[in-house]
Design a protein around this motif. Structure first.
Motif, mmCIF file in Angstrom:
data_model
loop_
_atom_site.group_PDB
_atom_site.id
_atom_site.type_symbol
_atom_site.label_atom_id
_atom_site.label_comp_id
_atom_site.label_asym_id
_atom_site.label_seq_id
_atom_site.Cartn_x
_atom_site.Cartn_y
_atom_site.Cartn_z
ATOM 1 N N UNK A 105 0.798 -1.041 -0.187
ATOM 2 C CA UNK A 105 0.023 0.033 0.170
ATOM 3 C C UNK A 105 1.003 1.513 -0.030
ATOM 4 N N UNK A 106 0.520 2.089 -0.823
ATOM 5 C CA UNK A 106 1.068 3.607 -0.916
ATOM 6 C C UNK A 106 -0.155 4.436 -0.401
ATOM 7 N N UNK A 107 0.095 5.073 0.730
ATOM 8 C CA UNK A 107 -1.185 5.871 1.318
ATOM 9 C C UNK A 107 -0.904 7.362 1.611
ATOM 10 N N UNK A 108 -1.633 8.067 1.192
ATOM 11 C CA UNK A 108 -1.708 9.516 1.867
ATOM 12 C C UNK A 108 -2.648 9.546 2.934
ATOM 13 N N UNK A 109 -2.174 9.778 4.334
ATOM 14 C CA UNK A 109 -3.148 9.956 5.344
ATOM 15 C C UNK A 109 -3.133 11.479 5.793
ATOM 16 N N UNK A 110 -4.520 11.945 6.124
ATOM 17 C CA UNK A 110 -4.525 13.300 6.375
ATOM 18 C C UNK A 110 -5.241 13.214 7.729
ATOM 19 N N UNK A 111 -4.812 14.042 8.531
ATOM 20 C CA UNK A 111 -5.332 14.147 9.997
ATOM 21 C C UNK A 111 -5.068 15.637 10.563
ATOM 22 N N UNK A 112 -6.164 16.401 11.059
ATOM 23 C CA UNK A 112 -5.841 17.795 11.629
ATOM 24 C C UNK A 112 -5.197 18.564 10.802
ATOM 25 N N UNK A 113 -5.298 18.649 9.413
ATOM 26 C CA UNK A 113 -4.606 19.381 8.454
ATOM 27 C C UNK A 113 -3.118 18.879 8.327
ATOM 28 N N UNK A 114 -2.720 17.959 8.691
ATOM 29 C CA UNK A 114 -1.260 17.398 8.503
ATOM 30 C C UNK A 114 -1.546 16.133 7.677
ATOM 31 N N UNK A 115 -0.516 16.238 6.533
ATOM 32 C CA UNK A 115 -0.616 14.874 5.495
ATOM 33 C C UNK A 115 0.518 14.127 5.809
ATOM 34 N N UNK A 116 0.383 12.926 5.708
ATOM 35 C CA UNK A 116 1.756 11.873 5.707
ATOM 36 C C UNK A 116 1.497 10.871 4.709
ATOM 37 N N UNK A 117 2.884 10.727 4.148
ATOM 38 C CA UNK A 117 2.646 9.479 3.095
ATOM 39 C C UNK A 117 3.333 8.169 4.116
ATOM 40 N N UNK A 118 2.491 7.234 3.413
ATOM 41 C CA UNK A 118 2.882 5.985 4.030
ATOM 42 C C UNK A 118 3.052 4.827 3.127
ATOM 43 N N UNK A 119 4.120 3.940 3.440
ATOM 44 C CA UNK A 119 4.110 2.853 2.593
ATOM 45 C C UNK A 119 4.195 1.658 3.593
ATOM 46 N N UNK A 120 3.273 0.447 3.288
ATOM 47 C CA UNK A 120 3.406 -0.616 4.300
ATOM 48 C C UNK A 120 2.831 -1.777 3.391
ATOM 49 N N UNK A 121 3.082 -3.128 4.026
ATOM 50 C CA UNK A 121 2.623 -4.229 3.358
ATOM 51 C C UNK A 121 1.763 -4.819 4.337
ATOM 52 N N UNK A 122 0.946 -5.681 4.124
ATOM 53 C CA UNK A 122 -0.032 -6.554 4.984
ATOM 54 C C UNK A 122 -0.152 -7.788 4.554
ATOM 55 N N UNK A 123 0.046 -8.725 5.300
ATOM 56 C CA UNK A 123 -0.265 -10.015 4.782
ATOM 57 C C UNK A 123 -1.763 -10.629 5.219
ATOM 58 N N UNK A 124 -2.589 -10.740 4.425
ATOM 59 C CA UNK A 124 -4.197 -11.247 4.671
ATOM 60 C C UNK A 124 -4.218 -12.641 4.367
ATOM 61 N N UNK A 125 -5.028 -13.227 5.324
ATOM 62 C CA UNK A 125 -5.346 -14.619 5.098
ATOM 63 C C UNK A 125 -6.968 -14.479 5.290
ATOM 64 N N UNK A 126 -7.561 -15.554 4.327
ATOM 65 C CA UNK A 126 -9.164 -15.905 4.404
ATOM 66 C C UNK A 126 -9.484 -16.893 5.097
ATOM 67 N N UNK A 127 -10.333 -16.607 6.286
ATOM 68 C CA UNK A 127 -10.967 -17.703 7.018
ATOM 69 C C UNK A 127 -12.305 -17.753 7.103
ATOM 70 N N UNK A 128 -12.952 -18.765 7.196
ATOM 71 C CA UNK A 128 -14.484 -18.772 7.068
ATOM 72 C C UNK A 128 -15.020 -17.950 5.920
ATOM 73 N N UNK A 129 -14.588 -17.621 4.905
ATOM 74 C CA UNK A 129 -14.692 -16.832 3.578
ATOM 75 C C UNK A 129 -14.626 -15.414 3.999
ATOM 76 N N UNK A 130 -13.932 -14.957 4.858
ATOM 77 C CA UNK A 130 -13.597 -13.714 5.106
ATOM 78 C C UNK A 130 -12.034 -13.262 5.278
ATOM 79 N N UNK A 131 -11.691 -12.145 4.863
ATOM 80 C CA UNK A 131 -10.201 -11.846 4.771
ATOM 81 C C UNK A 131 -10.116 -11.254 6.138
ATOM 82 N N UNK A 132 -8.836 -11.529 6.906
ATOM 83 C CA UNK A 132 -8.462 -10.719 8.034
ATOM 84 C C UNK A 132 -6.750 -10.548 7.861
ATOM 85 N N UNK A 133 -6.349 -9.631 8.183
ATOM 86 C CA UNK A 133 -4.972 -9.198 8.351
ATOM 87 C C UNK A 133 -4.253 -10.047 9.637
ATOM 88 N N UNK A 134 -3.146 -10.732 9.213
ATOM 89 C CA UNK A 134 -2.224 -11.402 10.027
ATOM 90 C C UNK A 134 -0.715 -10.991 10.423
#
Length: 143
Positions: free
Chosen positions: A102-131
């Protein structure tokens, strides 16, 4: 344009839609500072991978309580809106596993921050969840 590796599984449009729907739900919870709702979308123990300001790698496993306590501290309890504009690149390893960059721009209280991160998701019981969550700069919170 990110060139995706051949991971041996060709995702369906439904696979992509499911991951995007999961992130929409997670981002909505984060925007409202609904930490319990964010935790509901995880598999615990949750793996975290990061580094610290000295450039040393760090990792941890959190239970639900530690996730809630830490995210409450990090996100604060302010009343200002948090918005996210994100571009996500999922790499499906199978129908039930995806690494999402993910490449993301987060804005809170007038402040903007660039984020780069990775998540590993798995599917259990037909639903995704991050692990697993991986993002630079959080190592001091993992010790």
């Amino acid at each position: 344009m990110t060139q995706l590796p051949d991971a041996g599984y060709t995702p369906t449009p439904a696979d992509h839609a499911g991951v995007q729907a999961w992130f929409a739900e997670y981002d909505a919870a984060a925007a409202q500072r609904d930490i319990e709702g964010m935790a509901d979308l995880a598999v615990f123990p949750l793996n975290l991978v990061s580094d610290d300001p000295a450039g040393e790698g760090a990792s941890a496993q959190w239970d639900r309580k530690q996730f809630i306590d830490t995210m409450t501290h990090v996100m604060g309890e302010g009343s200002e809106d948090i918005t996210f504009e994100s571009v996500r690149t999922p790499v499906f390893l199978s129908p039930a596993m995806a690494v999402v960059f993910t490449d993301s721009t987060m804005t809170s209280g007038g402040t903007t921050q660039q984020l780069r991160y990775a998540d590993i998701l798995i599917k259990r019981d037909g639903r995704w969840a991050f692990q697993t969550m991986a993002q630079g700069g959080w190592g001091d919170n993992l010790r």
